[in-house]
Design a protein around this motif. Structure first.
Motif, PDB file in Angstrom:
ATOM      1  N   ALA A   1       0.840  -1.195   0.000  1.00 54.22           N
ATOM      2  CA  ALA A   1       0.000   0.000   0.000  1.00 54.22           C
ATOM      3  C   ALA A   1       0.876   1.247   0.000  1.00 54.22           C
ATOM      4  O   ALA A   1       2.024   1.224   0.455  1.00 54.22           O
ATOM      5  CB  ALA A   1      -0.907   0.004   1.227  1.00 54.22           C
ATOM      6  N   ARG A   2       0.314   2.291  -0.527  1.00 53.72           N
ATOM      7  CA  ARG A   2       0.968   3.603  -0.554  1.00 53.72           C
ATOM      8  C   ARG A   2       0.131   4.565   0.274  1.00 53.72           C
ATOM      9  O   ARG A   2      -1.064   4.327   0.481  1.00 53.72           O
ATOM     10  CB  ARG A   2       1.059   4.089  -1.996  1.00 53.72           C
TER      11      ARG A   2
ATOM     12  N   GLN B   1      -1.372   7.194  -0.401  1.00 52.84           N
ATOM     13  CA  GLN B   1      -2.586   7.636  -1.097  1.00 52.84           C
ATOM     14  C   GLN B   1      -3.665   6.551  -1.160  1.00 52.84           C
ATOM     15  O   GLN B   1      -4.803   6.817  -1.538  1.00 52.84           O
ATOM     16  CB  GLN B   1      -2.275   8.180  -2.494  1.00 52.84           C
ATOM     17  N   ASP B   2      -3.339   5.322  -0.760  1.00 56.18           N
ATOM     18  CA  ASP B   2      -4.316   4.227  -0.733  1.00 56.18           C
ATOM     19  C   ASP B   2      -5.153   4.224   0.543  1.00 56.18           C
ATOM     20  O   ASP B   2      -6.117   3.459   0.643  1.00 56.18           O
ATOM     21  CB  ASP B   2      -3.609   2.864  -0.834  1.00 56.18           C
ATOM     22  N   GLU B   3      -4.796   5.036   1.510  1.00 53.84           N
ATOM     23  CA  GLU B   3      -5.428   4.972   2.830  1.00 53.84           C
ATOM     24  C   GLU B   3      -6.952   5.033   2.759  1.00 53.84           C
ATOM     25  O   GLU B   3      -7.638   4.193   3.358  1.00 53.84           O
ATOM     26  CB  GLU B   3      -4.912   6.082   3.737  1.00 53.84           C
TER      27      GLU B   3
ATOM     28  N   GLY C   1      -9.104   4.325   0.333  1.00 52.77           N
ATOM     29  CA  GLY C   1      -9.682   3.134  -0.285  1.00 52.77           C
ATOM     30  C   GLY C   1      -9.535   1.899   0.594  1.00 52.77           C
ATOM     31  O   GLY C   1     -10.443   1.069   0.669  1.00 52.77           O
ATOM     32  N   VAL C   2      -8.397   1.775   1.274  1.00 52.26           N
ATOM     33  CA  VAL C   2      -8.165   0.637   2.164  1.00 52.26           C
ATOM     34  C   VAL C   2      -9.148   0.681   3.326  1.00 52.26           C
ATOM     35  O   VAL C   2      -9.814  -0.304   3.640  1.00 52.26           O
ATOM     36  CB  VAL C   2      -6.696   0.624   2.663  1.00 52.26           C
TER      37      VAL C   2
ATOM     38  N   VAL D   1      -2.062  -4.647  -0.797  1.00 45.66           N
ATOM     39  CA  VAL D   1      -3.364  -4.427  -1.418  1.00 45.66           C
ATOM     40  C   VAL D   1      -3.451  -5.201  -2.721  1.00 45.66           C
ATOM     41  O   VAL D   1      -2.467  -5.344  -3.440  1.00 45.66           O
ATOM     42  CB  VAL D   1      -3.652  -2.927  -1.677  1.00 45.66           C
TER      43      VAL D   1
ATOM     44  N   LEU E   1      -5.319  -5.122  -6.332  1.00 40.01           N
ATOM     45  CA  LEU E   1      -5.949  -4.146  -7.219  1.00 40.01           C
ATOM     46  C   LEU E   1      -6.551  -4.854  -8.421  1.00 40.01           C
ATOM     47  O   LEU E   1      -5.876  -5.658  -9.071  1.00 40.01           O
ATOM     48  CB  LEU E   1      -4.927  -3.123  -7.704  1.00 40.01           C
TER      49      LEU E   1
ATOM     50  N   ASP F   1      -7.627  -0.289 -11.153  1.00 42.41           N
ATOM     51  CA  ASP F   1      -7.117   0.666 -10.163  1.00 42.41           C
ATOM     52  C   ASP F   1      -7.928   0.664  -8.881  1.00 42.41           C
ATOM     53  O   ASP F   1      -7.768   1.553  -8.051  1.00 42.41           O
ATOM     54  CB  ASP F   1      -7.110   2.082 -10.756  1.00 42.41           C
TER      55      ASP F   1
ATOM     56  N   ILE G   1      -9.008  -0.954  -5.265  1.00 42.04           N
ATOM     57  CA  ILE G   1      -8.567  -1.844  -4.191  1.00 42.04           C
ATOM     58  C   ILE G   1      -9.678  -2.845  -3.913  1.00 42.04           C
ATOM     59  O   ILE G   1     -10.798  -2.468  -3.601  1.00 42.04           O
ATOM     60  CB  ILE G   1      -8.211  -1.041  -2.931  1.00 42.04           C
TER      61      ILE G   1
ATOM     62  N   THR H   1      -7.052  -6.687   0.913  1.00 42.53           N
ATOM     63  CA  THR H   1      -5.962  -6.193   1.759  1.00 42.53           C
ATOM     64  C   THR H   1      -5.511  -7.281   2.717  1.00 42.53           C
ATOM     65  O   THR H   1      -6.250  -8.206   3.030  1.00 42.53           O
ATOM     66  CB  THR H   1      -6.378  -4.988   2.630  1.00 42.53           C
TER      67      THR H   1
END
Length: 143
Positions: free
Chosen positions: A14-15, A17-19, A21-22, A55, A57, A60, A62, A65
């Protein structure tokens, strides 16, 4: 899951910027509780030497996890999730396998996880993929 669907899914760390969506997926899967702040959990585990969030994908979006971590001896899996609309397609197993592989690469030989006793559906899932019930008493103290 069909071979085509599997080929459409990629797994990566995860990055930041994924927070959003996660955490949204965690909420959709009823993995959050009143006493755990998922944002703090996300930030705490992200890309450290002894923890990570992986994550899955589909394009694009998610769709899965797993949070994995270790104490140098035992590994743990948390927040294993797959999109409710894709349940039964193999994403949950894919995420568990990805977490296990992450732990293997860290030199960890044993993986554990905790399941709320009321969550029988999840217990059945883990038994189906080779996990077994290990009777233990877990004690805790809030700091």
């Amino acid at each position: 899951m069909s071979l085509i669907a599997q080929q459409e899914i990629t797994v990566r760390s995860a990055r930041p910027q994924d927070e959003k969506g996660v955490i949204s997926l965690w909420h959709d899967c009823n993995l959050t509780t009143s006493y755990n702040d998922p944002s703090k959990d996300f930030q705490f585990a992200l890309n450290k030497s002894n923890s990570d969030i992986l994550v899955a994908l589909q394009r694009d979006t998610i769709c899965g996890t797993v949070m994995c971590g270790h104490d140098g001896h035992r590994g743990w899996l948390y927040y294993v999730a797959s999109s409710p609309s894709l349940r039964g397609s193999g994403i949950g197993k894919m995420m568990v396998n990805a977490g296990e592989e992450w732990l293997r690469k860290c030199g960890i030989a044993k993986v554990q996880l905790m399941i709320r006793q009321s969550n029988e559906e999840v217990m059945n899932f883990y038994q189906h993929i080779g996990y077994e019930h290990t009777p233990r008493i877990i004690m805790a103290k809030w700091l």
